[in-house]
Design a protein around this motif. Structure first.
Motif, PDB file in Angstrom:
ATOM      1  N   ASP A 150     -17.092  -8.910 -42.231  1.00 15.53           N
ATOM      2  CA  ASP A 150     -17.058 -10.362 -42.432  1.00 15.53           C
ATOM      3  C   ASP A 150     -18.345 -11.022 -41.944  1.00 15.53           C
ATOM      4  O   ASP A 150     -18.410 -11.560 -40.845  1.00 15.53           O
ATOM      5  N   THR A 151     -19.390 -10.965 -42.800  1.00 12.86           N
ATOM      6  CA  THR A 151     -20.691 -11.525 -42.425  1.00 12.86           C
ATOM      7  C   THR A 151     -21.010 -12.804 -43.181  1.00 12.86           C
ATOM      8  O   THR A 151     -22.076 -13.379 -42.980  1.00 12.86           O
ATOM      9  N   GLY A 184     -21.503 -12.862 -46.417  1.00 19.34           N
ATOM     10  CA  GLY A 184     -22.251 -12.555 -47.634  1.00 19.34           C
ATOM     11  C   GLY A 184     -23.420 -11.612 -47.504  1.00 19.34           C
ATOM     12  O   GLY A 184     -23.915 -11.125 -48.511  1.00 19.34           O
ATOM     13  N   ARG A 185     -23.907 -11.322 -46.280  1.00 19.59           N
ATOM     14  CA  ARG A 185     -25.057 -10.421 -46.194  1.00 19.59           C
ATOM     15  C   ARG A 185     -25.017  -9.630 -44.892  1.00 19.59           C
ATOM     16  O   ARG A 185     -24.986 -10.202 -43.807  1.00 19.59           O
ATOM     17  N   ILE A 186     -25.030  -8.319 -45.016  1.00 15.27           N
ATOM     18  CA  ILE A 186     -25.090  -7.435 -43.856  1.00 15.27           C
ATOM     19  C   ILE A 186     -26.555  -7.281 -43.481  1.00 15.27           C
ATOM     20  O   ILE A 186     -27.380  -6.929 -44.327  1.00 15.27           O
ATOM     21  N   GLU A 187     -26.873  -7.557 -42.213  1.00 16.59           N
ATOM     22  CA  GLU A 187     -28.255  -7.478 -41.761  1.00 16.59           C
ATOM     23  C   GLU A 187     -28.371  -6.516 -40.585  1.00 16.59           C
ATOM     24  O   GLU A 187     -27.449  -6.389 -39.783  1.00 16.59           O
ATOM     25  N   ALA A 188     -29.526  -5.851 -40.511  1.00 19.58           N
ATOM     26  CA  ALA A 188     -29.798  -4.920 -39.412  1.00 19.58           C
ATOM     27  C   ALA A 188     -29.855  -5.675 -38.084  1.00 19.58           C
ATOM     28  O   ALA A 188     -30.311  -6.812 -38.022  1.00 19.58           O
ATOM     29  N   ARG A 189     -29.361  -5.008 -37.050  1.00 17.83           N
ATOM     30  CA  ARG A 189     -29.369  -5.484 -35.671  1.00 17.83           C
ATOM     31  C   ARG A 189     -28.537  -6.734 -35.421  1.00 17.83           C
ATOM     32  O   ARG A 189     -28.598  -7.309 -34.349  1.00 17.83           O
ATOM     33  N   GLU A 190     -27.799  -7.183 -36.409  1.00 21.74           N
ATOM     34  CA  GLU A 190     -26.916  -8.335 -36.238  1.00 21.74           C
ATOM     35  C   GLU A 190     -25.499  -7.841 -35.997  1.00 21.74           C
ATOM     36  O   GLU A 190     -25.087  -6.819 -36.561  1.00 21.74           O
ATOM     37  N   PRO A 191     -24.714  -8.543 -35.172  1.00 25.81           N
ATOM     38  CA  PRO A 191     -23.317  -8.137 -34.964  1.00 25.81           C
ATOM     39  C   PRO A 191     -22.552  -8.173 -36.290  1.00 25.81           C
ATOM     40  O   PRO A 191     -22.687  -9.120 -37.062  1.00 25.81           O
ATOM     41  N   LEU A 192     -21.797  -7.127 -36.534  1.00 27.15           N
ATOM     42  CA  LEU A 192     -20.999  -7.035 -37.754  1.00 27.15           C
ATOM     43  C   LEU A 192     -19.512  -7.083 -37.384  1.00 27.15           C
ATOM     44  O   LEU A 192     -18.994  -6.119 -36.817  1.00 27.15           O
TER      45      LEU A 192
END
Length: 167
Positions: free
Chosen positions: A76-77, A79-87
């Motif tokens: 649940d991001t 719309g965009r999964i990003e590196a080093r960001e909490p997922l």
């Protein structure tokens, strides 16, 4: 009487003894690391393929686990999964007694290590938690999210592929 000098070739010098000792220690450490890596990478999971390709950036992805039930993974991001960001991770299980759920993120075509996240059990069949993927030097890094469920009959799971663009 002919005096012959003592030969030092038969007795190793202290520096050589030290090098031999250090080499032996390095070999033991490397061997221990190799064995532990081999043991930790053993896979006792029965894998089931995902139902179909889906976009994990935008929707929940699911898989039928043979005749045992279903599993769905949602990241649940917004719309965009990003590196080093909490997922924020959510796993929902239907028609199956799952006692624990973990999500592994692994590189599909590059060894990025294994990033394993154990999720908290919630209401019946629902697990949630957080994870992350590492950054890569590539413009687009292909990842695989592997959902592993511990059940009374053993470990079963499925996988979902997605790509992360470098930001």
């Amino acid at each position: 009487m002919n005096k012959t000098p003592h030969s030092t070739a038969s007795t190793p010098r202290p520096a050589l003894k030290g090098l031999i000792l250090m080499t032996g220690i390095a070999l033991v450490l490397f061997g221990g690391y190799a064995v532990s890596h081999w043991l930790s990478s053993r896979d006792d999971v029965t894998w089931y393929p995902p139902d179909q390709a889906c976009n994990l950036h935008r929707q929940s992805c699911s898989a039928r686990l043979g005749d045992r039930g279903r599993v769905a993974l949602k990241v649940d991001t917004g719309g965009r999964i990003e590196a080093r960001e909490p997922l924020p991770l959510e796993v929902d299980v239907k028609d199956l007694d799952a006692r624990e759920a973990t999500v592994d993120f692994i590189g599909r075509d590059m060894d990025m290590g294994r990033h394993r996240f154990t999720l908290e059990a919630g209401t019946s069949g629902h697990f949630s938690g957080q994870g992350h993927v590492n950054a890569c030097t590539r413009e687009v890094m292909p990842w695989r999210a592997r959902v592993i469920l511990n059940t009374p009959d053993g470990r079963i799971g499925s996988w979902f592929d997605f790509d992360v663009a470098r930001s």
